[in-house]
Design a protein around this motif. Structure first.
Motif, PDB file in Angstrom:
ATOM      1  N   PHE A 260       0.786  -1.152   0.136  1.00 27.83           N
ATOM      2  CA  PHE A 260       0.068   0.122  -0.066  1.00 27.83           C
ATOM      3  C   PHE A 260       0.879   1.312  -0.030  1.00 27.83           C
ATOM      4  O   PHE A 260       0.573   2.375   0.150  1.00 27.83           O
ATOM      5  CB  PHE A 260      -0.972  -0.117   1.117  1.00 27.83           C
TER       6      PHE A 260
ATOM      7  N   TYR B 230       0.394   6.220  -6.626  1.00 28.29           N
ATOM      8  CA  TYR B 230      -0.460   5.084  -5.984  1.00 28.29           C
ATOM      9  C   TYR B 230      -1.589   4.407  -7.138  1.00 28.29           C
ATOM     10  O   TYR B 230      -2.548   4.705  -7.007  1.00 28.29           O
ATOM     11  CB  TYR B 230      -1.285   5.837  -4.941  1.00 28.29           C
TER      12      TYR B 230
ATOM     13  N   PRO C 265      -3.412   1.210  -8.031  1.00 33.64           N
ATOM     14  CA  PRO C 265      -3.801  -0.100  -7.491  1.00 33.64           C
ATOM     15  C   PRO C 265      -3.342  -1.203  -8.152  1.00 33.64           C
ATOM     16  O   PRO C 265      -3.023  -2.266  -7.640  1.00 33.64           O
ATOM     17  CB  PRO C 265      -5.574   0.043  -7.347  1.00 33.64           C
TER      18      PRO C 265
ATOM     19  N   ARG D  18       2.797  -3.613  -7.197  1.00 31.19           N
ATOM     20  CA  ARG D  18       1.727  -3.544  -6.072  1.00 31.19           C
ATOM     21  C   ARG D  18       1.534  -4.850  -5.719  1.00 31.19           C
ATOM     22  O   ARG D  18       1.203  -5.067  -4.435  1.00 31.19           O
ATOM     23  CB  ARG D  18       0.281  -2.903  -6.932  1.00 31.19           C
TER      24      ARG D  18
ATOM     25  N   VAL E  24      -2.872  -0.808   6.942  1.00 30.99           N
ATOM     26  CA  VAL E  24      -3.036   0.179   6.149  1.00 30.99           C
ATOM     27  C   VAL E  24      -3.045   1.457   6.922  1.00 30.99           C
ATOM     28  O   VAL E  24      -3.240   1.537   7.969  1.00 30.99           O
ATOM     29  CB  VAL E  24      -4.264  -0.129   5.121  1.00 30.99           C
TER      30      VAL E  24
ATOM     31  N   GLN F   5      -2.193   9.146   6.364  1.00 31.92           N
ATOM     32  CA  GLN F   5      -1.630   9.282   5.394  1.00 31.92           C
ATOM     33  C   GLN F   5      -1.577  10.536   4.740  1.00 31.92           C
ATOM     34  O   GLN F   5      -0.415  11.097   4.095  1.00 31.92           O
ATOM     35  CB  GLN F   5      -2.343   8.358   4.166  1.00 31.92           C
TER      36      GLN F   5
ATOM     37  N   TRP G 182      -7.642   8.451  -1.066  1.00 33.52           N
ATOM     38  CA  TRP G 182      -7.030   7.458  -0.389  1.00 33.52           C
ATOM     39  C   TRP G 182      -8.142   6.423  -0.130  1.00 33.52           C
ATOM     40  O   TRP G 182      -7.699   5.142  -0.132  1.00 33.52           O
ATOM     41  CB  TRP G 182      -6.435   8.021   0.833  1.00 33.52           C
TER      42      TRP G 182
ATOM     43  N   VAL H 157      -7.192   2.618  -1.417  1.00 33.39           N
ATOM     44  CA  VAL H 157      -7.053   1.167  -0.305  1.00 33.39           C
ATOM     45  C   VAL H 157      -8.067   0.526  -0.715  1.00 33.39           C
ATOM     46  O   VAL H 157      -7.952  -0.821  -1.032  1.00 33.39           O
ATOM     47  CB  VAL H 157      -7.056   1.883   1.057  1.00 33.39           C
TER      48      VAL H 157
ATOM     49  N   THR I  65      -7.123  -1.698  -4.073  1.00 34.07           N
ATOM     50  CA  THR I  65      -5.983  -2.421  -3.834  1.00 34.07           C
ATOM     51  C   THR I  65      -6.537  -3.601  -2.967  1.00 34.07           C
ATOM     52  O   THR I  65      -6.242  -4.749  -3.038  1.00 34.07           O
ATOM     53  CB  THR I  65      -4.842  -1.631  -3.195  1.00 34.07           C
ATOM     54  N   MET I  66      -7.248  -3.189  -1.755  1.00 29.67           N
ATOM     55  CA  MET I  66      -7.537  -4.334  -0.944  1.00 29.67           C
ATOM     56  C   MET I  66      -8.483  -5.291  -1.741  1.00 29.67           C
ATOM     57  O   MET I  66      -8.544  -6.627  -1.402  1.00 29.67           O
ATOM     58  CB  MET I  66      -8.437  -3.583   0.382  1.00 29.67           C
TER      59      MET I  66
END
Length: 375
Positions: free
Chosen positions: A70, A138, A140, A145, A168, A174, A202, A206, A209-210
């Motif tokens: 992350f 950033y 994803p 990554r 995270v 962040q 953000w 997240v 990506t999660m």
């Protein structure tokens, strides 16, 4: 029960056979001190601790993680800009200009290897233009990554007997890395649109990506790092936290609970009493380390919130340093009342500092092991 079952059962107010024994972890200076006080050189401190207490060691199966990052990709070039008067001034991997004593290698700046004081001179986001450029780091689904062996890792994790924890950064944490604390707090007033845009970005980064990770493996706990409180107050008002941060938490909690993650935890140092109701409202069900020196009363929090919030930590490090009756009194104050109801894994209320001696730490862990069912 295995370690995984025990951990989840303990934090969900269930009936574990034993509560996980997590006394707290030392930093480098603590370990160096302990090795002068009886901890042998070149041994794993936790294994030796269990051997000293005659607690059987469970054969450690190889552990893995999904390996999903992350962090920003690419990072900034890490380099020393200046070295004088006993200090390094460094551009760190997050793009901040930071100062640290040359007593330490400058890589200590961003690693919790010891209790190190740092000073920040400048942060990477100073304008909307900086912010737009930062977002490109950033992606994803960008290169790096997910690890090349992600599928293999997930296959191994499908039969794990240990709890899988994913960490995270929360939105406040962040944004503080991008802007600095003072700038962040001021911009919530002077440029709330920028802060709202950062929060949305953000949240979505997240989430995406999660979600990619959750398609293959669901962790047992997701810890949201969100240090956002001083010794006696939160860094921003509950109203600001509700306005800027709550939508992000709500989005993540909905995703994680929908995929079956049982514990969503928030880590914040400092005085958290004014923030706990918000965390409960959005579905966060665990918090730590509940620092006693920051005026937190974990026993009172349990009375107020019952089974809505589980806790980790909560034992005053200052009492552990004193040892003797002061240590016994603190453990007695905290551990039996909370263990009776469940939803608690006791431990030191932050990283274990070097003023907690090795003999005191052994005795403290002995008392903890007796109360949690290991002795």
């Amino acid at each position: 029960m295995n370690d995984r079952e025990r951990y989840v059962e303990a934090l969900l107010f269930g009936m574990p056979d034993k509560v996980p024994l997590h006394p707290g972890g030392p930093r480098e200076s603590t370990l160096a001190t302990w090795r002068m006080q009886g901890l042998p050189q070149e041994v794993n401190w936790y294994d030796y601790l269990l051997q000293t207490l005659h607690i059987p060691l469970t054969p450690a199966n190889p552990r893995t993680t999904p390996g999903v990052s992350f962090k920003m990709i690419p990072t900034f070039e890490e380099k020393v800009l200046e070295h004088k008067d006993g200090h390094y001034i460094v551009q760190d991997w997050m793009g901040a200009i930071t100062e640290i004593s040359d007593q330490y290698d400058y890589t200590y700046i961003r690693e919790a290897r010891d209790f190190v004081t740092r000073k920040w001179h400048r942060f990477p986001v100073q304008s909307w233009e900086d912010w737009e450029q930062m977002q490109a780091r950033y992606l994803p689904n960008g290169p790096g990554r997910f690890p090349a062996d992600f599928e293999q890792r997930c296959d191994e994790l499908s039969t794990r007997d240990y709890p899988l924890q994913i960490t995270v950064n929360g939105p406040f944490w962040q944004m503080r890395e991008w802007l600095g604390l003072e700038n962040l707090c001021m911009l919530m007033i002077t440029d709330p649109d920028l802060i709202a845009d950062m929060c949305r970005f953000w949240q979505n980064f997240v989430h995406e990506t999660m979600d990619g990770m959750l398609a293959r493996v669901v962790p047992d706990v997701v810890w949201i790092n969100e240090d956002m409180a001083y010794k006696a107050h939160s860094m921003i008002s509950p109203a600001m936290a509700h306005h800027f941060l709550a939508p992000v938490y709500d989005n993540w909690v909905t995703l994680l609970k929908g995929k079956g993650c049982p514990v969503i935890a928030l880590d914040s140092d400092g005085y958290i009493a004014d923030l706990i109701p918000l965390w409960i409202e959005v579905g966060i069900n665990c918090t730590g380390p509940v620092e006693v020196a920051a005026h937190n009363d974990i026993v009172e929090y349990r009375r107020l919130y019952g089974t809505k919030m589980a806790f980790t930590g909560g034992i005053d490090k200052r009492a552990l340093a004193k040892g003797g009756q002061a240590m016994v009194d603190e453990i007695t104050r905290v551990v039996p009342p909370l263990l009776k109801q469940g939803g608690f894994i006791p431990g030191c209320d932050h990283g274990v500092p070097p003023d907690i001696s090795w003999p005191n730490f052994v005795e403290y862990t002995r008392l903890l092991a007796q109360l949690t069912g290991w002795l």
